[in-house]
Design an enzyme around this catalytic site. Structure first.
Site, PDB file in Angstrom:
ATOM      1  N   GLN A  39      37.757  41.674  28.984  1.00 15.55           N
ATOM      2  CA  GLN A  39      39.127  41.733  29.497  1.00 15.55           C
ATOM      3  C   GLN A  39      39.184  41.537  31.016  1.00 15.55           C
ATOM      4  OE1 GLN A  39      41.648  41.887  27.309  1.00 15.55           O
ATOM      5  NE2 GLN A  39      40.036  41.866  25.771  1.00 15.55           N
ATOM      6  N   ASN A  40      38.048  41.695  31.670  1.00 14.40           N
ATOM      7  CA  ASN A  40      38.012  41.544  33.121  1.00 14.40           C
ATOM      8  C   ASN A  40      38.133  40.065  33.480  1.00 14.40           C
ATOM      9  OD1 ASN A  40      36.940  41.304  35.898  1.00 14.40           O
ATOM     10  ND2 ASN A  40      36.579  43.493  35.637  1.00 14.40           N
ATOM     11  N   ARG A  41      38.982  39.753  34.398  1.00 16.73           N
ATOM     12  CA  ARG A  41      39.263  38.361  34.775  1.00 16.73           C
ATOM     13  C   ARG A  41      38.394  37.863  35.930  1.00 16.73           C
ATOM     14  NH1 ARG A  41      41.570  35.103  32.064  1.00 16.73           N
ATOM     15  NH2 ARG A  41      42.784  34.215  33.722  1.00 16.73           N
ATOM     16  N   PHE A  42      37.437  38.658  36.400  1.00 17.06           N
ATOM     17  CA  PHE A  42      36.643  38.289  37.566  1.00 17.06           C
ATOM     18  C   PHE A  42      35.996  36.919  37.429  1.00 17.06           C
ATOM     19  CE2 PHE A  42      32.589  37.994  39.762  1.00 17.06           C
ATOM     20  CZ  PHE A  42      32.976  38.221  41.068  1.00 17.06           C
TER      21      PHE A  42
END
Length: 131
Positions: A39-42
């Site tokens: 879910q992290n967009r990094f």
């Protein structure tokens, strides 16, 4: 609350940009990888900036590509008590030696924080450590 620890920095002598997070989340800690939560967009965000699809690469190759693009990673917090992954649950933190690392990076021009908590704690740590 469990005591959690950050990872080693991903840097080399050519780093120009250092991106600092707060403390790895649960998914990252389990996998021993920066920004492991899907879910992290990094990785998508950095992919847009450097023009390389980092999501399509193996983790170690992602780190290599970051270094090739003179981007480093680390966290402002060395250890802390925290249940879950939310920064708001961080308690009793100890900071990483940010000034020590920065002094080892002769080409560093930019420090970026990936969130409010990282910025708040990181800026205070830099101020305190520089004194």
């Amino acid at each position: 609350m469990n005591r959690k620890s950050s990872f080693l920095p991903v840097v080399d002598k050519d780093i120009r940009i250092l991106i600092l997070g707060s403390l790895p989340g649960e998914a990252s800690l389990v996998q021993n990888r920066y920004y492991a939560n899907p879910q992290n967009r990094f990785w998508n965000f950095i992919s847009e900036i450097i023009g390389i699809d980092l999501q399509a690469l193996e983790y170690e190759t992602r780190l290599k590509v970051l270094l090739e693009n003179q981007i480093g990673l680390w966290d402002v917090i060395a250890t802390a008590n925290r249940s879950g992954s939310l920064d708001s649950n961080i308690r009793n933190h100890a900071n990483n030696d940010l000034v020590g690392l920065i002094n080892e990076l002769p080409h560093l021009t930019t420090i970026a924080f990936n969130g409010k908590t990282a910025a708040r704690i990181g800026l205070q740590a830099l101020k305190d450590q520089a004194s």
